[in-house]
Design an enzyme around this catalytic site. Structure first.
Site, PDB file in Angstrom:
ATOM      1  N   CYS A   2       0.643  -1.267   0.127  1.00  0.00           N
ATOM      2  CA  CYS A   2       0.035   0.085  -0.138  1.00  0.00           C
ATOM      3  C   CYS A   2       0.862   1.261   0.163  1.00  0.00           C
ATOM      4  O   CYS A   2       1.967   1.153   0.375  1.00  0.00           O
ATOM      5  CB  CYS A   2      -0.997   0.076   1.100  1.00  0.00           C
ATOM      6  N   ARG A  27       2.133   0.991  -5.937  1.00  0.00           N
ATOM      7  CA  ARG A  27       2.150   0.024  -4.836  1.00  0.00           C
ATOM      8  C   ARG A  27       0.933  -0.599  -4.526  1.00  0.00           C
ATOM      9  O   ARG A  27       0.781  -1.429  -3.507  1.00  0.00           O
ATOM     10  CB  ARG A  27       2.410   1.056  -3.706  1.00  0.00           C
ATOM     11  N   TRP A  74      -3.579  -2.135  -1.447  1.00  0.00           N
ATOM     12  CA  TRP A  74      -3.301  -3.383  -2.066  1.00  0.00           C
ATOM     13  C   TRP A  74      -3.915  -4.564  -0.846  1.00  0.00           C
ATOM     14  O   TRP A  74      -3.175  -4.689  -0.053  1.00  0.00           O
ATOM     15  CB  TRP A  74      -1.937  -3.643  -2.390  1.00  0.00           C
ATOM     16  N   ASN A  98       0.355   0.553   6.129  1.00  0.00           N
ATOM     17  CA  ASN A  98       1.028  -0.393   4.967  1.00  0.00           C
ATOM     18  C   ASN A  98       1.440  -1.517   5.835  1.00  0.00           C
ATOM     19  O   ASN A  98       2.446  -1.230   6.615  1.00  0.00           O
ATOM     20  CB  ASN A  98       1.903   0.441   4.240  1.00  0.00           C
ATOM     21  N   GLY A  99       1.403  -2.936   5.492  1.00  0.00           N
ATOM     22  CA  GLY A  99       1.872  -3.853   6.220  1.00  0.00           C
ATOM     23  C   GLY A  99       0.757  -4.875   6.611  1.00  0.00           C
ATOM     24  O   GLY A  99      -0.326  -4.790   6.193  1.00  0.00           O
ATOM     25  N   GLU A 474      11.642 -16.065 -16.983  1.00  0.00           N
ATOM     26  CA  GLU A 474      11.190 -14.634 -16.786  1.00  0.00           C
ATOM     27  C   GLU A 474      10.270 -14.340 -18.082  1.00  0.00           C
ATOM     28  O   GLU A 474       9.337 -13.592 -17.697  1.00  0.00           O
ATOM     29  CB  GLU A 474      12.521 -13.879 -16.936  1.00  0.00           C
ATOM     30  N   LYS A 478       6.686 -12.730 -17.416  1.00  0.00           N
ATOM     31  CA  LYS A 478       6.393 -11.485 -17.928  1.00  0.00           C
ATOM     32  C   LYS A 478       4.902 -11.614 -18.553  1.00  0.00           C
ATOM     33  O   LYS A 478       4.098 -10.910 -18.381  1.00  0.00           O
ATOM     34  CB  LYS A 478       7.171 -11.123 -18.751  1.00  0.00           C
ATOM     35  N   GLU A 481       2.093 -12.249 -15.915  1.00  0.00           N
ATOM     36  CA  GLU A 481       1.745 -11.027 -15.173  1.00  0.00           C
ATOM     37  C   GLU A 481       0.852 -10.144 -15.878  1.00  0.00           C
ATOM     38  O   GLU A 481      -0.049  -9.368 -15.208  1.00  0.00           O
ATOM     39  CB  GLU A 481       2.914 -10.285 -15.131  1.00  0.00           C
ATOM     40  N   HIS A 497      10.459 -34.790 -19.471  1.00  0.00           N
ATOM     41  CA  HIS A 497      10.281 -35.487 -18.349  1.00  0.00           C
ATOM     42  C   HIS A 497       8.948 -35.149 -17.760  1.00  0.00           C
ATOM     43  O   HIS A 497       8.754 -35.492 -16.362  1.00  0.00           O
ATOM     44  CB  HIS A 497      11.429 -35.005 -17.171  1.00  0.00           C
ATOM     45  N   LYS A 597       3.716  -3.296  -6.844  1.00  0.00           N
ATOM     46  CA  LYS A 597       5.211  -2.894  -7.061  1.00  0.00           C
ATOM     47  C   LYS A 597       6.380  -3.469  -6.132  1.00  0.00           C
ATOM     48  O   LYS A 597       7.310  -3.984  -6.291  1.00  0.00           O
ATOM     49  CB  LYS A 597       5.328  -1.483  -7.504  1.00  0.00           C
TER      50      LYS A 597
HETATM   51  C1  F6R Z   1       7.895  -9.027 -11.828  1.00  0.00           C
HETATM   52  C2  F6R Z   1       8.324  -8.550 -10.648  1.00  0.00           C
HETATM   53  C3  F6R Z   1       8.329  -9.070  -9.287  1.00  0.00           C
HETATM   54  C4  F6R Z   1       9.735  -8.423  -8.606  1.00  0.00           C
HETATM   55  C5  F6R Z   1       9.641  -9.160  -7.260  1.00  0.00           C
HETATM   56  C6  F6R Z   1      10.768  -8.620  -6.464  1.00  0.00           C
HETATM   57  O1  F6R Z   1       7.763  -8.428 -13.048  1.00  0.00           O
HETATM   58  O2  F6R Z   1       8.384  -7.117 -10.767  1.00  0.00           O
HETATM   59  O3  F6R Z   1       8.453 -10.342  -9.427  1.00  0.00           O
HETATM   60  O4  F6R Z   1      10.733  -8.886  -9.189  1.00  0.00           O
HETATM   61  O5  F6R Z   1       8.405  -8.698  -6.514  1.00  0.00           O
HETATM   62  O6  F6R Z   1      10.673  -7.221  -6.200  1.00  0.00           O
HETATM   63  P1  F6R Z   1      12.045  -6.423  -6.071  1.00  0.00           P
HETATM   64  O7  F6R Z   1      13.046  -6.592  -6.940  1.00  0.00           O
HETATM   65  O8  F6R Z   1      11.588  -5.202  -5.730  1.00  0.00           O
HETATM   66  O9  F6R Z   1      12.557  -7.002  -4.575  1.00  0.00           O
END
Ligand code: F6R
Length: 602
Positions: A2, A27, A74, A98-99, A474, A478, A481, A497, A597
């Protein structure tokens, strides 16, 4: 997760709070709200969904006042409803948080004489504080007494009825910044939120709380002792919060990669040698421990190949949320490396604290130099990616790889595994990457031309070998997500496998394979897919396309690159595939559903 903001201003604060929340919306964006004090009266407005909905509410039902707090949520406890949206109010107290308050059930039980109206953990904070006010405590004492009863992680801001010159702010496990203005004071989850108002920032330390008034902030440590915390001028970053002509921040950030990678490399390379602070020394290291979450974790998996192949250093790579509870033995000669864009990820921070006293050295690779992870490391290495707004990480991943590759070269040199000529050759390859990335970006239209079909798929597989295996992971992350299409990444050799059972003509298989020493093996795996009617999209270079491009559904010809550094280059098509597929799906690219984020909860 948040986002929090608080303003003790000299004009109406509602528009300032909403503007600040826009910068914090990355956030969390399930719901948002603000509360102000006007003529001594505490009042609030809240709305479900994006911040624009709160702005609409405020147009029809404005909120006056020169003191206020705001929140973008969030959801953790309780769905995204107006009732569950912050600020939470109990009588004379409004709170944004937040938390997670872990003992909220116990607190609710203790406060069973009070009426709770939400499903949230946060409401207990407001109710408890109001209860202390009922018992006759003053506002500051009620807030600090409340803090003593909270378990878990929080950044909190309290606002009180009848007091337009006080915000009580507290930090434990979630970052909180105090901003200093001219006769005005601010509180925010990060410096970016406060950047148009002030760039003079004091970060609260772990366990700190503060009484903020227009005259300044009195800060206390976890033991209630007056604490001296520096105010620092944080470089203005507001300009980076513009889409720069792109439709989405994610697109802007993908296209910024040649420049930000080049800036990053310039910081760690001088001439033909890599250069790091003196205390980054791998000479006596017996093992690397690399820990992170999500995309940053995949950057660590790529780095494992580099540290092992170039420097001969054994590497353990862990997901932070597993590492922190696994109690792995940690050698006192180990170098522990934590990678985090935000520098605030709760699991990564907890993992760091777990090894702090055990490993020889704790190094972090972060995008936010003022972050908790940076501050608690022995050495923090900034990645210089600039603010990343898109929730799906792109340019931060690129620069994490840039720093990790450079670090692996340093380790190889220090351990006598490469000579000056090999170091210079690797550096020259690294330096060519921004140009090659530009060439890969120029393939955007070709990539986009296949994504309409991809957007129809229910499931997509990504395959890769060696350092391209984490790139397959990755690429799949992507895609899921931002397009919400189910996708998985596999090591090419692992397909037979089990996962090969998934293959039929409805499942596109994206094979990321530069022509390297393992290419022939990957081609065999690709043939196994095609023999089962699988549709293969081969991403390779000209040699690879010449050898294996026939019979595929699509072949993308990438520029040639030293295979060991290919992950940086192949990140680009992975990102563009996800982006263009998401455009066809019409999803919210920058703020995909259910994500946030900065993940500051477990
Ligand atoms: C995916 C993404 C997340 C972050 C993860 C770690 O696109 O952005 O998987 O990589 O939440 O976040 P940080 O790098 O801020 O520790």
């Amino acid at each position: 997760m948040c986002g929090i903001v608080g303003v003790l201003g000299d004009h109406e604060v509602a528009p300032i709070l909403v503007e600040a929340l826009k910068r914090l919306e990355y956030r969390g964006y399930d719901s948002a709200g603000i509360a102000t004090v006007q003529d001594g009266r505490l009042d609030r407005r809240r709305a479900v969904g994006k911040l624009a909905n709160l702005s609409d509410v405020l147009v029809h039902d404005p909120l006056a006042g020169k003191s206020g707090i705001g929140h973008t949520r969030w959801a953790t406890h309780g769905g995204p409803t107006v009732t569950n949206a912050h600020p939470h109010q109990a009588g004379r107290v409004a709170v944004v948080h937040n938390g997670i308050i872990e003992n909220y059930r116990d607190l609710r039980a203790r406060l069973s004489h009070r009426t709770f109206v939400t499903e949230t953990d946060t409401e207990t904070v407001a109710q408890l504080c109001e209860d202390f006010l009922d018992q006759g405590l003053g506002r500051r004492e009620a807030a600090t007494e409340t803090l003593k009863h909270l378990d878990g992680a929080y950044a909190l801001a309290f606002l009180f009825q009848g007091e337009a010159d006080l915000i009580v702010a507290a930090r434990k496990g979630s970052p909180l910044a105090i901003g200093h203005g001219e006769g005005e004071m601010f509180v925010g989850s990060d410096a970016i939120a406060l950047s148009p108002m002030t760039n003079l920032i004091t970060y609260l330390d772990e366990g700190d709380y503060a009484f903020v008034t227009r005259d300044g902030a009195q800060i206390f440590d976890a033991h209630g002792r007056l604490a001296n915390r520096d105010a620092r001028t944080i470089p203005a970053q507001a300009a980076q919060l513009d889409k720069g002509g792109h439709k989405h921040f994610m697109a802007k950030e993908i296209f910024e990669q040649p420049v930000v990678l080049s800036d990053c490399l310039n910081d760690y390379i001088v001439g033909d040698t890599v250069t790091f602070p003196d205390d980054v020394d791998f000479t006596d290291t017996d093992r690397m421990i690399l820990v992170a979450c999500g995309t940053a974790h995949y950057a660590c998996v790529v780095a494992k190949y580099w540290f092992e192949q170039l420097a001969g250093l054994p590497c353990d790579v862990d997901i932070a949320s597993e590492f922190r509870y696994r109690e792995p033995p940690v050698s006192d000669r180990a170098t522990a490396l934590f990678v985090s864009q935000s520098g605030e990820t709760a699991d990564t921070l907890a993992a760091l604290r777990h090894v702090q006293e055990k490993a020889a050295r704790v190094v972090s690779v972060v995008n936010v130099p003022e972050s908790s992870i940076a501050r608690e490391s022995d050495v923090a290495l900034p990645i210089h990616a600039g603010v990343e707004v898109g929730v799906a990480s792109t340019k931060a991943f690129m620069n994490q790889l840039g720093v990790l590759a450079t670090l692996a070269i340093l380790a190889a040199r220090q351990r006598g595994r490469i000579d000056a000529a090999r170091e210079a050759a690797l550096i020259s390859e690294l330096r060519s990457l921004p140009g090659l990335i530009n060439q890969a970006l120029a393939l955007e239209d070709k990539i986009a031309s296949h994504t309409a079909e991809l957007s129809e798929a229910h499931s997509v597989l990504f395959l890769g070998r060696g350092p391209m295996f984490p790139m397959a992971l990755e690429g799949a992350l992507k895609l899921k997500e931002i397009s919400y299409i189910h996708a998985e990444g596999y090591a090419s050799g692992e397909l037979k496998h089990g996962p090969i059972a998934l293959i039929d003509k409805s499942v596109p298989v994206i094979v990321m394979a530069p022509k390297d020493a393992l290419f022939d093996k990957t081609v065999s795996n690709m043939q196994e897919v095609m023999a089962r009617d699988g549709r293969v999209w081969l991403i390779t270079d000209a040699d690879g396309a010449a050898q294996a491009g026939d019979g595929t559904w699509a072949t993308l010809t990438m520029p040639r690159v030293d295979p060991i550094l290919a992950p940086l280059l192949y990140a680009v098509p992975a990102q563009l595939i996800a982006y263009h597929t998401a455009l066809h799906k019409g999803t919210d690219v920058d703020q995909p559903r259910n994500l946030a984020k900065s993940v500051t909860v477990e």
